[in-house]
Design an enzyme around this catalytic site. Structure first.
Site, PDB file in Angstrom:
ATOM      1  N   LYS A  75     -92.469 -54.468 -22.172  1.00  0.00           N
ATOM      2  CA  LYS A  75     -92.193 -54.451 -20.720  1.00  0.00           C
ATOM      3  C   LYS A  75     -92.422 -55.849 -20.150  1.00  0.00           C
ATOM      4  O   LYS A  75     -93.326 -56.571 -20.597  1.00  0.00           O
ATOM      5  CB  LYS A  75     -93.125 -53.415 -20.071  1.00  0.00           C
ATOM      6  CG  LYS A  75     -92.874 -53.141 -18.601  1.00  0.00           C
ATOM      7  CD  LYS A  75     -93.798 -52.015 -18.121  1.00  0.00           C
ATOM      8  CE  LYS A  75     -93.592 -51.647 -16.658  1.00  0.00           C
ATOM      9  NZ  LYS A  75     -94.452 -50.500 -16.248  1.00  0.00           N
ATOM     10  N   SER A 150     -92.068 -46.697 -14.077  1.00  0.00           N
ATOM     11  CA  SER A 150     -91.525 -48.038 -13.936  1.00  0.00           C
ATOM     12  C   SER A 150     -91.098 -48.689 -15.250  1.00  0.00           C
ATOM     13  O   SER A 150     -90.372 -49.667 -15.224  1.00  0.00           O
ATOM     14  CB  SER A 150     -92.543 -48.939 -13.239  1.00  0.00           C
ATOM     15  OG  SER A 150     -93.710 -49.071 -14.032  1.00  0.00           O
ATOM     16  N   SER A 174     -95.934 -44.281 -15.548  1.00  0.00           N
ATOM     17  CA  SER A 174     -94.809 -45.171 -15.867  1.00  0.00           C
ATOM     18  C   SER A 174     -94.430 -45.281 -17.330  1.00  0.00           C
ATOM     19  O   SER A 174     -93.392 -45.854 -17.640  1.00  0.00           O
ATOM     20  CB  SER A 174     -95.082 -46.572 -15.329  1.00  0.00           C
ATOM     21  OG  SER A 174     -94.822 -46.587 -13.961  1.00  0.00           O
TER      22      SER A 174
END
Ligand code: GLN
Length: 483
Positions: A75, A150, A174
């Protein structure tokens, strides 16, 4: 929807000289190139080729590496030296990390090659990856739908087979929620199990890095590398990982508590998937019963009143002076104001404002301090439930992936998407989203995830349970059709 070669299998092939780390990297890069319309990957690691060669040299010298040559995406809030770390934000558009996060460094040490960075909601604030400055990541099962968030880019990358595994971060869901929307596993470890050093902080008391994968075996492989004490993170625990790489658990006698508060308001496909999972567990000899955790009705409110204040304080460092882009002004105050005004997107600005408000004198007691008390009550209630149950279960989300744009104009609806996940972060517990079924919506099959929650430091139990569910045929793993 076959499971593509797993991380375990790729590492085996490299160790057995059936392929090489540079070959695996080239193949991953061409898959990433072909899948560009999904917008899962926001930047590539210029150092990946050199890393792959270095890994190959270690293998050639006879070193046994658990992740030998495995290509992986992380990420974009996880620092990797020499690569951009944008956190999905314009304010960090020009920022290049000078160092590597502990979690990423551990992967590299174990032989993994970090190919690039995955798309995300701006500063990890969101449930759809639509707030990213890079544009949304698309769900490979239906491109009109969100990836979840997310950590949407990481989930999409694994669901589309770009890399066998990926890293995300989970502050309120997330990792788990995008995993459920994309049909892959997503594990949020016990708070403190995986180092946060080098993870750009959103809400420090809630943030944890966690893996995405197609198999329990790959989760175990990754967690054995990722978990462990790190002196660079003051909240890091001394809890050496002991994930079994042969992960199937005997489910006989396992006490499974179904959280009553998660049973209302789910779509029919989510309800059906939960019931099918519970039936399979009963069939395997588990004891399944319902349990009520009444304080969960305050979880969303408490979560946002803790996450936003922490975010308002963590994000104060982005003022254009040290990190990333700067908009100049006639004096320093104007420069900082303009930088933050133009650099942060609307959701991040909203959260900084609400967070600052909730911490301000006169409101602190009414909001932040009350939320902290609710947090304690929720943690205590979970501890009480674990006196009776080995694991607790809920759907990961009340619904499968929603349409892009459906919730962007209604922040409260977006926040409510986290109803089943945020309480786990408040209590610091480990939880795993298992790809367990599908719901057909408008003629399209969409993945459904089931969330299992364990007591603190029992992350290993979740992965063994997943192995047991695979043996029972409950797990619906594999890449999205067409990938
Ligand atoms: N959707 C939640 C939020 O916006 C959770 C985000 C996360 O886990 N990073 O805060």
């Amino acid at each position: 929807m076959p499971v593509p070669p797993t991380a375990a299998e790729l590492a085996r092939r490299v160790q057995a000289r059936e392929t090489t780390a540079p070959e695996l990297l080239t193949a991953a890069l061409s898959r990433i190139q072909a899948a560009r319309p999904l917008n899962a990957v926001v930047s590539l690691n210029d150092g990946a080729q050199a890393q792959a060669q270095a890994v190959q040299a270690r293998v050639d010298r006879g070193e046994a590496l658990p992740l030998a040559g495995v290509p992986i995406l992380v990420k974009d809030n996880i620092n990797v030296s020499g690569t951009a770390t944008t956190c999905g934000s314009r304010i960090l558009a020009t920022y290049v990390s000078p160092y590597t996060a502990t979690a990423a460094a551990r992967l590299q040490q174990a032989g993994a090659v970090i190919v690039g960075k995955a798309n995300m909601d701006e500063f990890a604030m969101g449930s759809s990856t639509e707030s990213s400055a890079h544009g949304p990541a698309l769900n490979p099962w239906d491109e009109a739908r969100v990836s979840g968030g997310s950590s949407g880019g990481s989930a999409v990358a694994v669901a589309a087979g770009l890399t066998p595994v990926a890293l995300g971060s989970d502050t309120g869901g997330s990792v788990r929620q995008p995993a459920s929307f994309c049909g892959v596993y997503g594990l949020k470890p016990t708070y403190g199990r995986v180092s946060r050093s080098g993870l750009v902080a959103y809400a420090s008391s809630l943030d944890q890095i966690g893996p995405f994968a197609h198999t329990a075996q790959d989760l175990a492989l990754l967690m054995n590398v990722l978990a462990g004490h790190d002196p660079l993170d003051a909240t890091s625990l001394h809890a050496p990982p002991a994930f079994a790489t042969v992960t199937a658990d005997d489910l006989r006698g396992l006490r499974v508590g179904v959280i009553q508060e998660s049973l209302g308001g789910n779509t029919p496909g989510v309800d059906a998937t939960l019931q099918a999972t519970l039936d399979a567990l009963r069939g395997a000899g588990a004891q399944v019963a319902e349990v009520s955790l009444p304080e969960l009705k305050y979880a969303i409110a408490a979560y946002y009143l803790i996450a936003m204040p922490e975010a308002s304080s963590n994000l104060a460092r982005f003022d254009g002076m040290v990190y990333g882009a700067r908009v100049s002004g006639s004096d320093v105050t104007e420069a900082m104001t303009l930088t933050r005004e133009r650099g942060f997107g609307p959701e991040v600005q909203r959260r900084i404002l609400i967070g600052t408000y909730a911490l301000s004198s006169g409101y602190y007691d009414a909001y932040y301090s009350k939320a902290m008390k609710v947090r304690r009550l929720i943690a205590d209630r979970f501890a009480q439930a674990f006196g009776q149950f080995d694991v607790l279960v809920t759907p990961t989300s009340p619904f499968p992936a929603f349409r892009r744009g459906e919730k962007t104009s209604d922040p409260l609806a977006m926040y409510a998407a986290d109803v089943d996940t945020v309480a786990i972060n408040l209590a610091g517990l480990p939880a795993l989203s298992v790809p367990a079924g599908f719901e057909t919506v408008d003629g399209v099959r969409l993945p459904v995830g089931i969330q299992f929650i364990a007591p603190a430091l029992q992350d290993e139990r979740l992965v063994r349970l997943a192995g047991g569910l695979e043996a029972l045929g409950v797990v619906q793993a594999g890449v999205a059709p067409g990938y």
